[in-house]
Design a protein around this motif. Structure first.
Motif: not given
Length: 142
Positions: A37-45, A47-57
């Motif tokens: 994913l590009d950076i804006p798409s990764l940032c939007r991903a 924001q999808t849910c708390s598990s994704w946010s934690e995993f990505i961050s």
């Protein structure tokens, strides 16, 4: 019961909560998808849910791959940030988009070009009057 809606696969449990497909993937597969994913798409991903946010961050390796694949980030600035001990995610956010361009202007990356060709393609962005005022003052002081 498995549902497919607008390209998303989800499983509704007996309690009615929705579990996404990434939750079921091994972490390596999730990372393989997210690193493309590009950076804006990764940032939007994120924001999808708390598990994704934690995993990505929390996945520094993912941000390193994204940073290395991004053409809009100056590697020298990222190296400086990493040498200061910043994690990859912080280095990416500090040097991507408007924040990165502002930082480059402030550090003098665009000062004293000898010709139009010396000015990088992506050195302009929307900035508020205060930011432009700071940049102009820095240029006048140089």
């Amino acid at each position: 019961m498995v549902h497919v809606k607008a390209g998303q696969v989800s499983d509704t449990t007996a309690a009615g909560t929705c579990l996404d497909a990434i939750t079921y993937l091994p972490p390596e597969m999730g990372l393989a998808v997210l690193e493309r994913l590009d950076i804006p798409s990764l940032c939007r991903a994120a924001q999808t849910c708390s598990s994704w946010s934690e995993f990505i961050s929390d996945t520094d390796w993912l941000w390193k791959k994204v940073c290395q694949n991004c053409q809009d980030i100056d590697p020298k600035l990222v190296e400086m940030d990493r040498a200061e001990g910043l994690p990859w995610r912080a280095a990416v956010m500090r040097n991507y988009g408007a924040a990165g361009i502002q930082r480059q202007w402030r550090l003098g990356f665009f000062s004293h070009p000898s010709s139009y060709e010396d000015i990088p393609d992506r050195c302009m962005c929307e900035m508020d009057a205060d930011t432009w005022g700071q940049i102009l003052q820095l240029e006048l002081d140089r």
